[in-house]
Design a protein around this motif. Structure first.
Motif, mmCIF file in Angstrom:
data_model
loop_
_atom_site.group_PDB
_atom_site.id
_atom_site.type_symbol
_atom_site.label_atom_id
_atom_site.label_comp_id
_atom_site.label_asym_id
_atom_site.label_seq_id
_atom_site.Cartn_x
_atom_site.Cartn_y
_atom_site.Cartn_z
ATOM 1 N N TYR A 13 32.787 27.036 51.673
ATOM 2 C CA TYR A 13 34.217 26.910 51.937
ATOM 3 C C TYR A 13 35.015 28.121 51.480
ATOM 4 C CZ TYR A 13 33.025 22.221 53.222
ATOM 5 O OH TYR A 13 32.464 21.145 53.859
ATOM 6 N N CYS A 14 34.330 29.216 51.200
ATOM 7 C CA CYS A 14 35.060 30.402 50.740
ATOM 8 C C CYS A 14 34.286 31.670 51.078
ATOM 9 C CB CYS A 14 35.309 30.330 49.232
ATOM 10 S SG CYS A 14 33.823 30.274 48.210
ATOM 11 N N ASP A 15 35.014 32.783 51.019
ATOM 12 C CA ASP A 15 34.404 34.099 51.202
ATOM 13 C C ASP A 15 33.950 34.674 49.861
ATOM 14 O OD1 ASP A 15 35.084 34.683 54.153
ATOM 15 O OD2 ASP A 15 37.010 34.078 53.314
ATOM 16 N N HIS A 16 34.591 34.223 48.786
ATOM 17 C CA HIS A 16 34.275 34.693 47.431
ATOM 18 C C HIS A 16 34.272 33.500 46.485
ATOM 19 C CE1 HIS A 16 34.946 38.848 48.681
ATOM 20 N NE2 HIS A 16 36.004 38.403 49.323
ATOM 21 N N PHE A 17 33.263 33.424 45.607
ATOM 22 C CA PHE A 17 33.172 32.329 44.636
ATOM 23 C C PHE A 17 33.007 32.896 43.235
ATOM 24 C CE2 PHE A 17 30.785 29.470 41.935
ATOM 25 C CZ PHE A 17 31.538 28.311 42.023
ATOM 26 N N ARG B 118 41.104 35.519 53.920
ATOM 27 C CA ARG B 118 39.909 35.236 53.119
ATOM 28 C C ARG B 118 40.228 34.256 52.005
ATOM 29 N NH1 ARG B 118 36.993 41.123 52.730
ATOM 30 N NH2 ARG B 118 36.652 41.289 54.968
ATOM 31 N N PHE B 119 39.263 33.370 51.765
ATOM 32 C CA PHE B 119 39.409 32.352 50.727
ATOM 33 C C PHE B 119 38.581 32.707 49.506
ATOM 34 C CE2 PHE B 119 40.764 29.929 54.395
ATOM 35 C CZ PHE B 119 41.830 29.204 53.874
ATOM 36 N N HIS B 120 39.181 32.448 48.335
ATOM 37 C CA HIS B 120 38.540 32.668 47.045
ATOM 38 C C HIS B 120 38.570 31.336 46.302
ATOM 39 C CE1 HIS B 120 39.083 37.148 47.355
ATOM 40 N NE2 HIS B 120 39.946 36.702 48.251
ATOM 41 N N ILE B 121 37.407 30.815 45.943
ATOM 42 C CA ILE B 121 37.354 29.588 45.144
ATOM 43 C C ILE B 121 36.900 29.948 43.743
ATOM 44 C CG2 ILE B 121 36.150 27.390 44.777
ATOM 45 C CD1 ILE B 121 36.213 26.913 47.756
ATOM 46 N N VAL B 122 37.601 29.377 42.764
ATOM 47 C CA VAL B 122 37.263 29.575 41.358
ATOM 48 C C VAL B 122 36.993 28.210 40.746
ATOM 49 C CG1 VAL B 122 38.041 30.432 39.126
ATOM 50 C CG2 VAL B 122 38.648 31.684 41.220
ATOM 51 N N GLU B 123 35.801 28.049 40.212
ATOM 52 C CA GLU B 123 35.396 26.829 39.524
ATOM 53 C C GLU B 123 35.621 27.040 38.030
ATOM 54 O OE1 GLU B 123 33.457 22.984 39.033
ATOM 55 O OE2 GLU B 123 34.750 23.954 40.491
ATOM 56 N N VAL B 124 36.444 26.193 37.434
ATOM 57 C CA VAL B 124 36.802 26.319 36.024
ATOM 58 C C VAL B 124 35.821 25.534 35.163
ATOM 59 C CG1 VAL B 124 38.574 25.785 34.307
ATOM 60 C CG2 VAL B 124 39.234 26.699 36.548
ATOM 61 N N MET C 183 45.440 35.562 40.526
ATOM 62 C CA MET C 183 45.446 35.565 41.999
ATOM 63 C C MET C 183 46.754 36.106 42.531
ATOM 64 S SD MET C 183 43.448 32.155 43.207
ATOM 65 C CE MET C 183 41.663 32.084 43.167
ATOM 66 N N ARG C 184 47.872 35.685 41.951
ATOM 67 C CA ARG C 184 49.176 36.158 42.401
ATOM 68 C C ARG C 184 49.281 37.667 42.234
ATOM 69 N NH1 ARG C 184 54.560 34.687 43.487
ATOM 70 N NH2 ARG C 184 53.940 33.137 44.973
ATOM 71 N N ALA C 185 48.734 38.192 41.136
ATOM 72 C CA ALA C 185 48.758 39.639 40.902
ATOM 73 C C ALA C 185 47.934 40.379 41.949
ATOM 74 C CB ALA C 185 48.248 39.958 39.492
ATOM 75 N N HIS C 186 46.948 39.697 42.538
ATOM 76 C CA HIS C 186 46.105 40.287 43.587
ATOM 77 C C HIS C 186 46.572 39.883 44.987
ATOM 78 C CE1 HIS C 186 42.862 42.221 41.256
ATOM 79 N NE2 HIS C 186 43.253 41.365 40.319
ATOM 80 N N ARG C 187 47.809 39.384 45.061
ATOM 81 C CA ARG C 187 48.434 39.033 46.338
ATOM 82 C C ARG C 187 47.718 37.895 47.057
ATOM 83 N NH1 ARG C 187 52.420 42.633 47.165
ATOM 84 N NH2 ARG C 187 52.644 42.164 49.372
ATOM 85 N N LEU C 188 47.210 36.937 46.278
ATOM 86 C CA LEU C 188 46.621 35.714 46.820
ATOM 87 C C LEU C 188 47.533 34.548 46.467
ATOM 88 C CD1 LEU C 188 42.987 36.205 45.491
ATOM 89 C CD2 LEU C 188 43.730 36.577 47.837
ATOM 90 N N ARG D 192 34.980 27.362 60.523
ATOM 91 C CA ARG D 192 35.264 26.895 59.164
ATOM 92 C C ARG D 192 36.536 27.553 58.641
ATOM 93 N NH1 ARG D 192 31.877 24.799 55.225
ATOM 94 N NH2 ARG D 192 31.350 23.406 56.931
ATOM 95 N N ARG D 193 36.721 28.839 58.934
ATOM 96 C CA ARG D 193 37.930 29.534 58.479
ATOM 97 C C ARG D 193 39.175 28.871 59.080
ATOM 98 N NH1 ARG D 193 38.039 33.746 55.910
ATOM 99 N NH2 ARG D 193 36.103 34.593 56.743
ATOM 100 N N LYS D 194 39.131 28.561 60.368
ATOM 101 C CA LYS D 194 40.277 27.916 61.014
ATOM 102 C C LYS D 194 40.558 26.566 60.359
ATOM 103 C CE LYS D 194 42.067 26.108 65.335
ATOM 104 N NZ LYS D 194 41.833 25.837 66.750
#
Length: 157
Positions: A83-87, A58-64, A29-34, A129-131
């Motif tokens: 709760y996210c734009d990308h899952f 934009r929010f990205h959630i990653v389920e491990v 995520m850090r490499a993609h500026r998140l 929801r974004r706010k």
């Protein structure tokens, strides 16, 4: 005065494999500026394993998922999409990739980094929801930072 930055305490809630995957995902995520947080509580009572916030809001959630059993016993992952734009799912090299749904992003990670094998589809959050998510993310990040510098602070003050 000591100039070393504070070190966050080890989180004992995850297995060693899950913690390793989380670290790799955060580096990706850090490499993609998140900017990201782990184990962020959501308003539906769930916790996002890793949630990233981009400069575009934009929010990205990653389920491990650290094993086949971990994936098969988890029926709640659909609840993160609101709760996210990308899952995406993230796992490590020892878990077979074909168990993960095609409609979700897929990441393989280790403690050094991660690789996106399948990009996530987009489902745009509504403005309210974004706010709410932006406020919650900021408060959670600030609270965690404060606890690093003042671990004995009064929880009410």
């Amino acid at each position: 005065m000591n100039s070393d930055p504070p070190i966050p305490p080890e989180d004992k809630r995850q297995s060693a494999h899950a913690a390793m995957v989380m670290r790799g995902v955060q580096r990706l995520m850090r490499a993609h500026r998140l900017e990201s947080l782990v184990e962020m509580p959501l308003n539906n009572g769930r916790r996002a394993d890793v949630i990233g916030l981009g400069g575009d809001g934009r929010f990205h959630i990653v389920e491990v998922k650290s094993s086949i059993a971990d994936f098969r016993t988890d029926k709640k992952w659909h609840e993160y999409r609101d709760y996210c734009d990308h899952f995406s799912f993230a796992t490590h090299a020892d878990v077979p990739l074909e168990i993960f749904p095609e409609e979700c992003g897929l990441i393989v990670a280790d403690k050094f980094g991660a690789e996106i094998l399948r990009p996530p589809s987009e489902h745009v959050l509504n403005a309210a929801r974004r706010k709410a998510m932006l406020i919650a993310f900021g408060q959670q990040a600030a609270s965690r930072l404060h606890l690093l510098y003042d671990p004995t602070r009064d929880p009410l003050g």
